[in-house]
Design an enzyme around this catalytic site. Structure first.
Site, PDB file in Angstrom:
ATOM      1  N   GLY A   1       0.838  -1.200   0.000  1.00  0.00           N
ATOM      2  CA  GLY A   1       0.000   0.000   0.000  1.00  0.00           C
ATOM      3  C   GLY A   1       0.866   1.241   0.000  1.00  0.00           C
ATOM      4  N   LYS A   2       0.208   2.369   0.229  1.00  0.00           N
ATOM      5  CA  LYS A   2       0.887   3.657   0.217  1.00  0.00           C
ATOM      6  C   LYS A   2       1.941   3.738   1.329  1.00  0.00           C
ATOM      7  CE  LYS A   2      -0.912   8.437   0.035  1.00  0.00           C
ATOM      8  NZ  LYS A   2      -2.188   9.154   0.303  1.00  0.00           N
ATOM      9  N   PHE A   3       1.619   3.122   2.465  1.00  0.00           N
ATOM     10  CA  PHE A   3       2.468   3.317   3.639  1.00  0.00           C
ATOM     11  C   PHE A   3       3.389   2.149   3.950  1.00  0.00           C
ATOM     12  CE2 PHE A   3      -1.396   5.810   4.295  1.00  0.00           C
ATOM     13  CZ  PHE A   3      -0.819   7.075   4.309  1.00  0.00           C
TER      14      PHE A   3
ATOM     15  N   ASP B   1     -16.174   1.575   4.462  1.00  0.00           N
ATOM     16  CA  ASP B   1     -15.401   1.277   3.252  1.00  0.00           C
ATOM     17  C   ASP B   1     -15.416  -0.219   2.962  1.00  0.00           C
ATOM     18  OD1 ASP B   1     -13.971   2.028   0.996  1.00  0.00           O
ATOM     19  OD2 ASP B   1     -12.046   1.745   1.979  1.00  0.00           O
TER      20      ASP B   1
ATOM     21  N   LYS C   1     -15.925  -3.055   0.624  1.00  0.00           N
ATOM     22  CA  LYS C   1     -15.969  -3.355  -0.814  1.00  0.00           C
ATOM     23  C   LYS C   1     -15.211  -4.655  -1.005  1.00  0.00           C
ATOM     24  CE  LYS C   1     -12.273   0.006  -1.406  1.00  0.00           C
ATOM     25  NZ  LYS C   1     -11.967   1.360  -1.867  1.00  0.00           N
TER      26      LYS C   1
ATOM     27  N   ASN D   1     -11.669  -5.218   0.145  1.00  0.00           N
ATOM     28  CA  ASN D   1     -11.350  -5.243   1.567  1.00  0.00           C
ATOM     29  C   ASN D   1     -11.784  -6.533   2.261  1.00  0.00           C
ATOM     30  OD1 ASN D   1     -10.124  -2.765   1.616  1.00  0.00           O
ATOM     31  ND2 ASN D   1     -11.965  -1.650   2.215  1.00  0.00           N
TER      32      ASN D   1
ATOM     33  N   ASP E   1      -9.905  -4.393   6.078  1.00  0.00           N
ATOM     34  CA  ASP E   1      -9.283  -3.067   5.992  1.00  0.00           C
ATOM     35  C   ASP E   1     -10.070  -2.054   6.804  1.00  0.00           C
ATOM     36  OD1 ASP E   1      -7.479  -1.501   3.409  1.00  0.00           O
ATOM     37  OD2 ASP E   1      -8.209  -0.570   5.214  1.00  0.00           O
TER      38      ASP E   1
ATOM     39  N   THR F   1     -14.155   5.371  -2.772  1.00  0.00           N
ATOM     40  CA  THR F   1     -14.689   5.357  -4.126  1.00  0.00           C
ATOM     41  C   THR F   1     -16.213   5.309  -4.052  1.00  0.00           C
ATOM     42  OG1 THR F   1     -14.633   2.951  -4.195  1.00  0.00           O
ATOM     43  CG2 THR F   1     -12.696   4.115  -5.032  1.00  0.00           C
TER      44      THR F   1
HETATM   45  C1  N15 Z   1      -3.561   0.087  11.556  1.00  0.00           C
HETATM   46  C2  N15 Z   1      -4.154  -1.288  11.426  1.00  0.00           C
HETATM   47  C3  N15 Z   1      -4.523  -1.858  12.747  1.00  0.00           C
HETATM   48  C4  N15 Z   1      -5.312  -1.222  10.557  1.00  0.00           C
HETATM   49  C5  N15 Z   1      -4.850  -0.899   9.170  1.00  0.00           C
HETATM   50  N1  N15 Z   1      -5.361  -1.831   8.332  1.00  0.00           N
HETATM   51  C6  N15 Z   1      -4.680  -2.889   8.084  1.00  0.00           C
HETATM   52  O1  N15 Z   1      -3.578  -3.142   8.445  1.00  0.00           O
HETATM   53  C7  N15 Z   1      -5.439  -3.765   7.283  1.00  0.00           C
HETATM   54  N2  N15 Z   1      -4.575  -4.571   6.533  1.00  0.00           N
HETATM   55  C8  N15 Z   1      -4.758  -5.857   6.436  1.00  0.00           C
HETATM   56  N3  N15 Z   1      -3.588  -4.150   5.810  1.00  0.00           N
HETATM   57  C9  N15 Z   1      -3.116  -5.214   5.186  1.00  0.00           C
HETATM   58  C10 N15 Z   1      -3.833  -6.304   5.570  1.00  0.00           C
HETATM   59  C11 N15 Z   1      -3.707  -7.591   5.090  1.00  0.00           C
HETATM   60  C12 N15 Z   1      -3.860  -8.655   5.949  1.00  0.00           C
HETATM   61  C13 N15 Z   1      -3.514  -7.782   3.728  1.00  0.00           C
HETATM   62  C14 N15 Z   1      -3.486  -9.059   3.200  1.00  0.00           C
HETATM   63  C15 N15 Z   1      -3.665 -10.121   4.061  1.00  0.00           C
HETATM   64  C16 N15 Z   1      -3.828  -9.928   5.407  1.00  0.00           C
HETATM   65  N4  N15 Z   1      -4.010 -11.146   5.973  1.00  0.00           N
HETATM   66  N5  N15 Z   1      -3.972 -12.087   5.030  1.00  0.00           N
HETATM   67  C17 N15 Z   1      -3.773 -11.484   3.869  1.00  0.00           C
HETATM   68  C18 N15 Z   1      -3.758 -12.166   2.644  1.00  0.00           C
HETATM   69  N6  N15 Z   1      -4.052 -13.450   2.508  1.00  0.00           N
HETATM   70  C19 N15 Z   1      -3.960 -13.715   1.183  1.00  0.00           C
HETATM   71  C20 N15 Z   1      -4.198 -14.906   0.479  1.00  0.00           C
HETATM   72  C21 N15 Z   1      -4.045 -14.890  -0.931  1.00  0.00           C
HETATM   73  C22 N15 Z   1      -3.679 -13.730  -1.579  1.00  0.00           C
HETATM   74  C23 N15 Z   1      -3.465 -12.552  -0.851  1.00  0.00           C
HETATM   75  C24 N15 Z   1      -3.598 -12.566   0.534  1.00  0.00           C
HETATM   76  N7  N15 Z   1      -3.485 -11.629   1.470  1.00  0.00           N
END
Ligand code: N15
Length: 288
Positions: free
Chosen positions: A32-34, A146, A148, A151, A164, A181
Site C-alpha cells: 500500500g501507500k504506507f 469502506d 468493498k 477489503n 481493511d 470510491t
Molecule cells: C492500523 C491497522 C490496525 C489497521 C490498518 N489496516 C490494516 O492493516 C489492514 N490490513 C490488512 N492491511 C493489510 C492487511 C492484510 C492482511 C492484507 C493481506 C492479508 C492480510 N491477511 N492475510 C492477507 C492475505 N491473505 C492472502 C491470500 C491470498 C492472496 C493474498 C492474501 N493476502
C-alpha cells in the site's frame, strides 16, 4: 488454531514484547501507500501471520500518525470471527510493524472476478457473515464505511474476513467527512451529508447485488452518472442471470434512500433469503 504467544495481554507491553527478530519473513502478499504486507512465521510457535511493515518516514510525509494510532486502537480492540485480527504491534527506529491475522484463502474480489458472479448460497453466506461482523462493529461504535470486495479476505475454511479499516471511524455522533470510491457509497455519503451506521446497511445492499450480478448496481463509466444513479436509487435488475425474488427483495430493502427505512442488521439475518440459503457455519469452499 489459537495464537497463544500473540494473545492480547495488556497492549502497553507489546512494544517491548515483539521485534522483527521474532519472525521469519516470507513472500510479499500486499502493498500500500504506507507499507508492505508479508507472509511471516513467528519463530518460536510457528504461528503464521500477515506482517505489515510501515515506514515511519512515509507516515511523517503524509501526517498519518494520528490516523494510524486510531486504527490500531480500533482494530486492536476487536475480536470477531469475521473481522481480521490485529494480534500485536511494535516499532523500531524506522518502522511500525502490525502483526495481523493471515487469511489463507483468496481475496474475495479475485474470486468474484473468476466466477463472474456468486451462487445464491455463496452470496447469502457472505452477506450473513458481513452482517454479523457489522453488527459487532456497530455495537463497538465503529462504522466501517469502506466495505468493498477489495477489503474482504477468505480464510482457509472459506470464511469471510473484513480486512481493511483504512477509513473506519469510531463514531459517537453523525459524521460529515467524505471518503472512498463512490460505487459502494450511500446517497447521504456521496452528498457529503451527515451519516450514521445505516451507511453500512446500504453497502450490504450494493455488495449483495454485486455478488449476484457481478457488477455493482450503479456502475457507470462516468462517476457523475454513478452519482446521479445513486441519488435517484436507479436500481435495475437485469433478466440474466436469474435471481430469486427473495434476493431482489432483500436488495430493495437495503438500497433505500431514507437511511432510517433501511432494513436493520437483525432483520437482514432474519430475512427469508438468508434463512433459506446462507450456510450457518459461514464457510464456503473458495478453492474453485
Ligand atoms: C492500523 C491497522 C490496525 C489497521 C490498518 N489496516 C490494516 O492493516 C489492514 N490490513 C490488512 N492491511 C493489510 C492487511 C492484510 C492482511 C492484507 C493481506 C492479508 C492480510 N491477511 N492475510 C492477507 C492475505 N491473505 C492472502 C491470500 C491470498 C492472496 C493474498 C492474501 N493476502
Amino acid at each position: 488454531m489459537a495464537a497463544p504467544s500473540l494473545s492480547q495481554e495488556g497492549r502497553e507491553n507489546q512494544r517491548e514484547e515483539w521485534s522483527l527478530e521474532d519472525f521469519e519473513i516470507g513472500k510479499l502478499i500486499g502493498a500500500g501507500k504506507f507499507g508492505k504486507v508479508y507472509l511471516a512465521r513467528e519463530k518460536e510457535s510457528g504461528f503464521i501471520v500477515a506482517l505489515k511493515i510501515i515506514f515511519k518516514e512515509k507516515l511523517d510525509k503524509y501526517q498519518y500518525h494520528n490516523h494510524l494510532r486510531r486504527e490500531i486502537e480500533i482494530q486492536g480492540s476487536l475480536e470477531h470471527p469475521n473481522v481480521l485480527r490485529l494480534y500485536a504491534w511494535f516499532h523500531d527506529e524506522t518502522r511500525i510493524c502490525l502483526v495481523l491475522e493471515y487469511a489463507a484463502g483468496r481475496e474475495l474480489y479475485k474470486l468474484l472476478q473468476d466466477l463472474k458472479c456468486f451462487s445464491e448460497k455463496r452470496a447469502s453466506t457472505y452477506i450473513a457473515s458481513l452482517t454479523k461482523a457489522l453488527a459487532y462493529l456497530h455495537e463497538k461504535q465503529v462504522i466501517h464505511r469502506d466495505i468493498k470486495p477489495e477489503n474482504l479476505l477468505l480464510d482457509s475454511e472459506g470464511r469471510l474476513k473484513i480486512a481493511d479499516f483504512g477509513w473506519a471511524v469510531q463514531s459517537s455522533a453523525k459524521r460529515h467527512t467524505m471518503c472512498g470510491t463512490i460505487d459502494y457509497l450511500a446517497p447521504e455519503m456521496v452528498e457529503k451529508k451527515a451519516h450514521d451506521y445505516a451507511v453500512d446497511n446500504w453497502t450490504l445492499g450494493v455488495l449483495c447485488y454485486e455478488f449476484l450480478y457481478g457488477v455493482p448496481p450503479f456502475e457507470e463509466e462516468d462517476q457523475g452518472n454513478t452519482f446521479r444513479r445513486i441519488m435517484k436509487v436507479d436500481l435495475k435488475f437485469p433478466a440474466t442471470p436469474y435471481i430469486s425474488t427473495e434476493a431482489k427483495d432483500l436488495i430493495s430493502k437495503l438500497l433505500v434512500k431514507d437511511s432510517s427505512q433501511r432494513l436493520s442488521l437483525q432483520k437482514i439475518l432474519e430475512h427469508p433469503w438468508i434463512l433459506k440459503h446462507a450456510d450457518p457455519s459461514g464457510s464456503c469452499n473458495a478453492m474453485v
